[in-house]
Write a protein that holds these residues in place. Structure first.
Motif, PDB file in Angstrom:
ATOM      1  N   ARG A 135       1.645  24.757  -4.821  1.00 57.69           N
ATOM      2  CA  ARG A 135       2.167  26.106  -4.622  1.00 57.69           C
ATOM      3  C   ARG A 135       1.018  27.100  -4.687  1.00 57.69           C
ATOM      4  O   ARG A 135      -0.028  26.839  -5.286  1.00 57.69           O
ATOM      5  CB  ARG A 135       3.200  26.450  -5.702  1.00 57.69           C
ATOM      6  N   PRO A 142       5.619  32.691  -6.054  1.00 53.77           N
ATOM      7  CA  PRO A 142       5.129  31.349  -5.742  1.00 53.77           C
ATOM      8  C   PRO A 142       5.736  30.831  -4.445  1.00 53.77           C
ATOM      9  O   PRO A 142       6.925  30.983  -4.193  1.00 53.77           O
ATOM     10  CB  PRO A 142       5.602  30.521  -6.949  1.00 53.77           C
ATOM     11  N   GLY A 144       5.860  27.396  -1.849  1.00 52.99           N
ATOM     12  CA  GLY A 144       5.537  25.997  -1.620  1.00 52.99           C
ATOM     13  C   GLY A 144       4.647  25.834  -0.397  1.00 52.99           C
ATOM     14  O   GLY A 144       4.903  26.434   0.660  1.00 52.99           O
TER      15      GLY A 144
END
Length: 262
Positions: A135, A142, A144
């Motif tokens: 991440r 955050p 991915g």
């Protein structure tokens, strides 16, 4: 390597003598990573680690250990001593969930509360699997990285990696059937994407969306908005694999049977 691991476990089976004991315990410590954002320091911690394990001690020297560890590793070019890395300006955080089976060998005869030695150095080797989810922070949130395919991959890389754990430590019988140990162990993996960095910069046209374009090349955030990651130029260190490591303490309790005293 798989043949070596199989040989270790076969050795456990044929040395399955009367002095069998079960052991359970937990671990706490730090995790680190060696890869494209940390190429030179093999003992640099970057996150925490906790774990649980159950172990079968076949005799005073050999055991098999089933281990689960949750940890987190991270890296940031902004903290590097290299100006080249600081200009690249990539960063990541990756939670790891590892399940492994390891062979452990004590250098000295050791059974807590049932042997003459209060301590022993030991080594271990095994195999396992870990899940990893790189991440990065984008606009304070955050994000991915796997699904963004930041190097223009045709497909997302795997969510899992095969690992080969190996390491060494020392254990001490602190009281009765309780053992405390400290060890340092590394994990060889079959992936180069623990940090989402591996090869070269991809052209923007090969990236799936605006977030991918933003996170594929962050050098402009340090260079007045001018990106320096030209398509086809080096993004990673070109080494084929990432490693990670654990260092810390374990506390365990051994269920010693009467036969272990003989």
């Amino acid at each position: 390597m798989p043949k070596v691991i199989a040989a270790f476990f076969l050795l456990f089976i044929i040395t399955n003598v009367q002095a069998q004991t079960w052991e359970i315990g937990g671990a706490i410590g730090a995790a680190g990573y060696i890869g494209d954002l940390n190429v030179n320091n093999p003992v640099k911690p970057s996150g925490g680690a906790v774990g649980l394990f159950v172990k079968r001690n076949f005799n005073r020297y050999l055991s098999a250990k089933l281990n689960y560890t949750f940890s987190q590793i991270s890296g940031a070019d902004s903290t590097s001593s290299s100006q080249q890395f600081r200009d690249r300006n990539l960063s990541f955080t990756t939670p790891l969930k590892e399940l492994s089976l390891m062979a452990e060998f004590n250098f000295m005869s050791y059974i807590p509360d049932a042997g003459k030695n209060l301590y022993t150095p030991y080594i271990y080797l095994g195999g396992g699997i870990t899940s990893y989810t790189p991440r990065a922070m984008l606009n304070g949130n955050p994000v991915g990285l796997r699904q963004l395919r930041t190097e223009g991959q045709a497909n997302e890389y795997s969510k899992f990696a095969i690992v080969i754990p190996f390491g060494a430590g020392i254990k001490y019988n602190v009281s009765g059937k309780w053992t405390v140990a400290v060890d340092l162990g590394y994990r060889f993996t079959n992936t180069d994407y623990l940090d989402d960095v591996s090869g070269v910069y991809a052209p923007a046209s090969a990236l799936p969306n605006a977030a991918s374009v933003k996170l594929a090349d962050r050098s402009g955030e340090k260079n007045g908005g001018v990106n320096r990651g030209y398509p086809g130029t080096q993004r990673g260190d070109f080494r084929p694999r990432d490693f990670y490591m654990f260092v810390g303490f374990t506390l365990s309790y051994t269920f010693v049977t009467q036969s272990c005293y003989y």
